[in-house]
Design a protein around this motif. Structure first.
Motif, mmCIF file in Angstrom:
data_model
loop_
_atom_site.group_PDB
_atom_site.id
_atom_site.type_symbol
_atom_site.label_atom_id
_atom_site.label_comp_id
_atom_site.label_asym_id
_atom_site.label_seq_id
_atom_site.Cartn_x
_atom_site.Cartn_y
_atom_site.Cartn_z
ATOM 1 N N GLY A 94 0.690 -1.227 0.139
ATOM 2 C CA GLY A 94 0.133 0.046 0.066
ATOM 3 C C GLY A 94 0.849 1.139 0.123
ATOM 4 N N TYR A 95 0.149 2.306 -0.750
ATOM 5 C CA TYR A 95 0.971 3.716 -0.547
ATOM 6 C C TYR A 95 0.096 5.151 -0.839
ATOM 7 C CZ TYR A 95 1.132 3.346 -5.425
ATOM 8 O OH TYR A 95 0.746 2.894 -7.081
ATOM 9 N N SER A 96 -1.315 4.574 -0.886
ATOM 10 C CA SER A 96 -2.471 5.704 -0.931
ATOM 11 C C SER A 96 -3.434 5.661 -0.502
ATOM 12 C CB SER A 96 -2.709 5.507 -2.549
ATOM 13 O OG SER A 96 -3.332 7.037 -2.820
ATOM 14 N N LEU A 97 -3.902 6.383 0.654
ATOM 15 C CA LEU A 97 -4.856 6.378 1.650
ATOM 16 C C LEU A 97 -5.632 7.699 1.986
ATOM 17 C CD1 LEU A 97 -4.366 7.094 4.838
ATOM 18 C CD2 LEU A 97 -3.113 4.965 4.691
ATOM 19 N N GLY A 121 2.940 7.402 0.336
ATOM 20 C CA GLY A 121 4.396 6.748 0.663
ATOM 21 C C GLY A 121 4.383 5.232 0.837
ATOM 22 N N ASN A 122 5.087 4.646 0.332
ATOM 23 C CA ASN A 122 5.105 3.227 0.450
ATOM 24 C C ASN A 122 5.883 2.783 1.998
ATOM 25 O OD1 ASN A 122 7.759 3.634 0.150
ATOM 26 N ND2 ASN A 122 8.007 2.301 -1.925
ATOM 27 N N LEU A 137 4.252 14.030 3.508
ATOM 28 C CA LEU A 137 3.447 13.179 2.673
ATOM 29 C C LEU A 137 2.033 12.885 3.165
ATOM 30 C CD1 LEU A 137 6.290 10.395 3.081
ATOM 31 C CD2 LEU A 137 5.783 11.698 1.075
ATOM 32 N N TYR A 138 1.369 14.220 3.318
ATOM 33 C CA TYR A 138 0.225 14.137 3.749
ATOM 34 C C TYR A 138 -0.490 15.502 3.141
ATOM 35 C CZ TYR A 138 0.653 16.845 7.881
ATOM 36 O OH TYR A 138 1.123 17.949 8.985
ATOM 37 N N ALA A 139 -1.711 15.603 2.927
ATOM 38 C CA ALA A 139 -2.505 16.969 2.511
ATOM 39 C C ALA A 139 -3.607 16.975 3.021
ATOM 40 C CB ALA A 139 -2.493 17.107 1.051
ATOM 41 N N TYR A 300 12.277 10.229 -2.739
ATOM 42 C CA TYR A 300 13.215 9.646 -2.418
ATOM 43 C C TYR A 300 14.389 10.651 -1.801
ATOM 44 C CZ TYR A 300 11.258 6.338 -5.577
ATOM 45 O OH TYR A 300 10.260 5.733 -6.306
ATOM 46 N N ASP A 301 14.084 11.749 -1.446
ATOM 47 C CA ASP A 301 14.845 12.826 -0.771
ATOM 48 C C ASP A 301 14.454 12.583 0.849
ATOM 49 O OD1 ASP A 301 16.393 14.772 0.698
ATOM 50 O OD2 ASP A 301 15.665 16.267 -0.712
#
Length: 687
Positions: A94-97, A121-122, A137-139, A300-301
Motif C-alpha cells: 500500500g501507498y495511497s490512503l 508513501g510506501n 507526505l500528507y495533505a 526519495y529525498d
C-alpha cells in the motif's frame, strides 16, 4: 491493530496483528478510512513474491548485483543470512490512503486531531488501520471530497507528475499507452488541460471507460484504430506527446510511441515497461524521452520526506506534497472524476482474499479500495471514528531491575531491529541458553512484528517507556541509528537496566556528558559498547602467537570502507554524524586492545569528499611511544578487502587480512588456515 503484509520469500499474504505505531515529531498518526490498491505496482510485487528464487533474481537484476557486491565484501555466509533475513520477513503493501488524524506530533501546526487527510508513501500510507505519516507526505482533504475519492491522492499525484513532465499545451494531442489506473488518470488530467487524448489498450472495457471520461478516441494498439484516430486529429503529423503508462515485458509501447509521435515530440515513461528504444526511429524524429519519478520533486529525498524540509516554491513549484494537494483540489471541483474507476470496494477484513482474486484474475478491476471498520458503505463526508484496539503492553514503574534467581534467564529487550540486529546479534542470542527475549521495540509496527516472529520475542511494541518501566526486563540492547544511541542509553541506565549499545555510544561531547551524568545519577554503570573486533577469534589467536611486547610498536590499519549508495542514512551527516564518527570507534578500540593501552594523543586529517567527509587519516600515540595509523578510505576499489592490519614490534610482524587469514612473522612463523565458513568479527564472543 491489523496490517496487510506479504512474505517475499514464500509469497504468503496475511492480515497481521502488529503494534500501533508511535506518533513521532514532525508527523501525524492517521486512522485509515480508505486505502487504494495499486493494481499495477502492488500486483507486480505480489506476483514477484510468488516466483521461484531464480525467477525473483531474473526479475530484479539490480538486487542481484547488490548481493554479489556484498559477497565480495562480507563473504557468502554473512550475505546469505542477510538476504534470507530480508526475504523471509513480512513486507508492507500500500501507498495511497485517506484517513482521520488521530494524534499530532510536535512541530505540526497545519492539521489537528479529527481532520481528514490524504496520505502517500510506501512506508507511511500502508494498508493498515493506523499509520504515522511525516509532514510532507500528507495533505488536508478539501471540504466535500469523499474519503474514498481522496484515497486516490497518491496515484493522482503520480499521474500529475507524468503530465507535468510532458509539458502539454492547449490544443495539443497526446497518446496514452496503457489505460490502467494511472493511464486513466493521465487521460483525465490531459483532457482537463485542454489536450485531446487518444488512448491505447487491448482491453475494450478500459477503452470504453476512457472515452466516457473524456478521451477523444481509444482502441487496441494492435489494430489500425489508434493510428487512424491519431492521423485524423493531427492532420497526419503525429501526437505532441506520448505517455507510457503500460507495464510488462513487451517493447510494443516504445515502438508505437516512435511511430505515432510527431517530429521532435516528447515521450514520457510513467509505468514500468520495456524500454529498448529503436535507435533509427527515435533519432530520425529527434524524440525527447523523459522519465517521470513517482509523485514529484522530493520523492526519495529523506530530508524532504522524513525531516519535513520543503523546497522553496520559487525554485520548485510542484513538489510531491503540492502535487498531492493539487489533485485533491481538482477532484473536489469535479475536474477529475475517480468514481467510475472504482471497480470494487472490499472490507479490510477481506484484504487477503481480495489480493488473491486480483492476482488470479477472478476480479477484473481498474481500482480497488479497502474500507476500514467504521465506514458506511455510501459515506460522502468525514467518517465516524472507529474504535481501534491498542494491544496491551505490560507496564511497571521505572527503577531497578527485579530480583533474579541464579537459574533464571536474563530477560532482554531490544530497541531497534534493523539489519545489524537481525543478522549479527539476535541469531546469536535466540539460541543461547539462559537468555529470554522479552520485548522488541521499534518505531515501525511491522519491523517489531517481524522480529517477534523470527526470533521468538514474547512481546512487540512501539512504546519504549513501557519497556523501560517493566521491572522484569534485565537488559536493554540499543541497536538503532547513531543519532539516538546516547539518549536511549541514558534513559535505559536511569531505568536501572544493564545496557548494550552498538557503536557509537555518542556523536558529540554533550551527548557523552549526558550518558555519564545518567551513570552518576543512577549509580548504574552496567554499560557495554558494541566493539566486537577485539573478540574476533582469529585476531585473538594472532595476538597470542605474537606474544608480549618489550618495545614500542607501529600499527597500520587500512579500512577500505567504500562508497555508499545514494540515499543511505549513513550519509546524513547533519543528523547521524560523519561515517568515521559512526564507525571509526571500532578501529580505535581494536588498535588500543592490540597495544594494551589507551592513546594519549591524536592527530587526524581528512580529504574533501561527499561520503561523510571523504577519506580520514588518524595517528594515535600511546604511553610507551607506540603509534597506530588508521586510514579510513571511501575511494578504494570495491573488490579489495575491507580491513587489513599490520602490527610491527620487536622484530615481529602480525598481519590480519580481513578476518579471513592471519599470520605472524618472526623467529617462529605462524599462518592461520583460511576460514572455511565466514568472517567471524567477534559478535558471538562479545555477547
Amino acid at each position: 491493530m491489523k496490517q496487510v503484509v506479504q512474505n517475499y520469500k514464500s509469497g504468503e499474504l496475511a492480515l497481521l496483528d502488529v503494534p500501533v505505531p508511535g506518533c513521532k515529531p514532525g508527523g501525524v498518526l492517521v486512522r485509515s478510512a480508505y486505502s487504494l490498491i495499486s493494481t499495477g505496482t502492488e500486483l507486480m510485487k505480489v506476483s514477484e513474491a510468488g516466483m521461484s528464487m531464480l525467477g525473483k533474481a531474473r526479475s530484479r537484476p539490480d538486487q542481484v548485483a547488490k548481493v554479489m557486491q556484498s559477497v565480495a565484501v562480507n563473504g557468502v555466509p554473512a550475505t546469505y543470512r542477510k538476504v534470507m533475513g530480508k526475504l523471509d520477513s513480512y513486507t508492507p503493501l500500500g501507498y495511497s490512503l485517506c484517513g482521520v488524524v488521530e494524534q499530532v506530533g510536535t512541530g505540526i501546526d497545519d492539521v489537528k486531531a479529527g481532520d481528514l487527510v490524504a496520505c502517500a508513501g510506501n512506508e507511511h500510507a500502508l494498508h493498515a488501520e493506523l499509520n504515522w505519516v511525516p509532514r510532507n507526505l500528507y495533505a488536508p482533504v478539501p471540504d466535500g471530497l469523499a474519503p474514498r475519492h481522496a484515497a486516490f491522492g497518491t496515484v493522482g499525484a503520480i499521474a500529475m507528475q507524468g503530465v507535468r513532465q510532458g509539458e502539454p499545451q492547449l490544443g495539443e494531442v497526446a497518446l496514452v499507452i496503457g489505460l490502467g489506473l494511472i493511464g486513466q488518470l493521465v487521460a483525465q488530467l490531459l483532457t482537463a488541460s485542454g489536450v485531446r487524448v487518444v488512448g491505447a489498450d487491448p482491453d475494450p472495457a478500459r477503452c470504453e471507460l476512457a472515452v466516457g471520461l473524456g478521451a477523444a478516441a481509444c482502441g487496441d494498439p494492435a489494430s489500425t484504430a489508434v493510428e487512424n484516430a491519431v492521423a485524423e486529429l493531427t492532420g497526419g503529423h503525429g501526437v505532441d506527446q506520448v505517455y507510457l503508462a503500460a507495464g510488462g515485458g513487451s517493447n510494443q509501447p516504445v515502438e508505437l510511441a516512435a511511430r505515432l509521435c510527431r517530429d521532435r515530440g516528447r515521450v514520457v515513461d510513467i509505468g514500468k515497461c520495456r524500454l529498448d528504444l529503436p535507435w533509427n526511429a527515435y533519432y530520425e524524429k529527434e524524440l525527447d524521452v523523459r522519465f517521470s519519478r513517482s509523485y514529484g520533486p522530493g520523492r526519495y529525498d529523506p530530508e524532504y520526506e522524513l525531516e519535513g524540509r520543503d523546497y522553496p516554491i520559487g525554485y520548485v513549484r510542484w513538489t510531491e506534497r503540492r502535487n498531492l494537494a493539487c489533485f485533491l483540489d481538482l477532484a473536489a471541483r469535479g475536474r477529475v472524476d475517480v468514481e467510475p474507476l472504482i471497480s470494487h470496494i472490499a472490507g479490510f477484513d477481506d484484504a487477503v482474499e481480495t489480493y488473491r482474486s486480483l492476482k488470479d484474475g477472478d476480479l477484473k478491476a481498474v481500482a480497488v479500495l479497502f474500507r476500514y471498520p467504521g465506514q458506511r458503505a455510501e459515506e460522502t463526508g468525514t467518517p465516524a471514528p472507529p474504535t481501534v484496539a491498542v494491544p496491551a503492553v505490560r507496564r511497571g514503574s521505572s527503577g531497578g531491575g527485579r530480583a533474579r534467581g541464579a537459574d533464571a534467564p536474563v530477560r532482554v529487550a531490544f530497541v531497534g531491529a534493523g539489519n545489524y540486529a537481525t543478522s549479527m546479534l539476535l541469531p546469536q542470542l535466540a539460541r543461547r541458553d539462559g537468555v529470554a527475549l522479552s520485548t522488541v521495540v521499534t518505531t515501525t509496527a511491522l519491523s517489531a512484528a517481524n522480529a517477534r516472529r523470527k526470533f521468538g520475542f514474547a512481546h512487540a511494541t512501539t512504546d519504549l517507556d513501557a519497556v523501560l518501566g517493566d521491572k522484569s526486563v534485565d537488559a536493554v540492547f540499543v541497536v538503532t541509528r547513531h543519532s539516538s544511541h546516547a539518549e536511549l542509553t541514558r534513559k535505559a541506565l536511569l531505568a536501572g537496566k544493564a545496557v548494550f549499545v552498538e557503536k557509537p555510544l555518542a556523536l558529540t561531547g554533550d551527548e557523552l556528558a549526558g550518558v555519564l551524568a545518567a551513570v552518576e545519577e543512577s549509580g548504574n554503570d552496567r554499560l557495554q559498547v558494541g566493539f566486537n573486533r577485539r573478540f574476533a577469534p582469529l585476531l585473538r589467536e594472532a595476538k597470542g602467537k605474537f606474544g608480549a611486547r618489550t618495545g614500542p610498536a607501529s600499527l597500520r590499519y587500512l579500512v577500505n570502507a567504500g562508497r555508499l549508495q545514494h540515499g543511505s542514512w549513513y550519509l546524513r551527516q547533519d543528523s547521524e554524524g560523519s561515517r568515521f564518527t559512526g564507525e571509526g570507534g571500532h578501529f580505535v578500540d581494536t588498535a588500543s586492545w592490540l597495544l594494551d593501552a589507551d592513546p594519549v594523543s591524536v592527530y587526524a586529517t581528512g580529504t574533501p569528499g561527499t561520503d561523510g567527509g571523504g577519506d580520514v587519516q588518524v595517528v594515535l600515540r600511546y604511553p610507551d611511544g607506540a603509534t597506530a595509523t588508521i586510514s579510513y578510505v571511501t575511494t578504494g576499489a570495491a573488490g579489495f578487502p575491507k580491513e587489513t592490519l599490520d602490527l610491527v614490534a620487536d622484530g615481529k610482524v602480525l598481519r590480519l587480512d580481513d578476518f579471513v587469514r592471519a599470520s605472524v612473522h618472526g623467529p617462529e612463523r605462524w599462518v592461520s588456515s583460511r576460514l572455511p565458513k565466514a568472517r567471524d568479527k567477534g559478535q558471538s564472543a562479545e555477547l
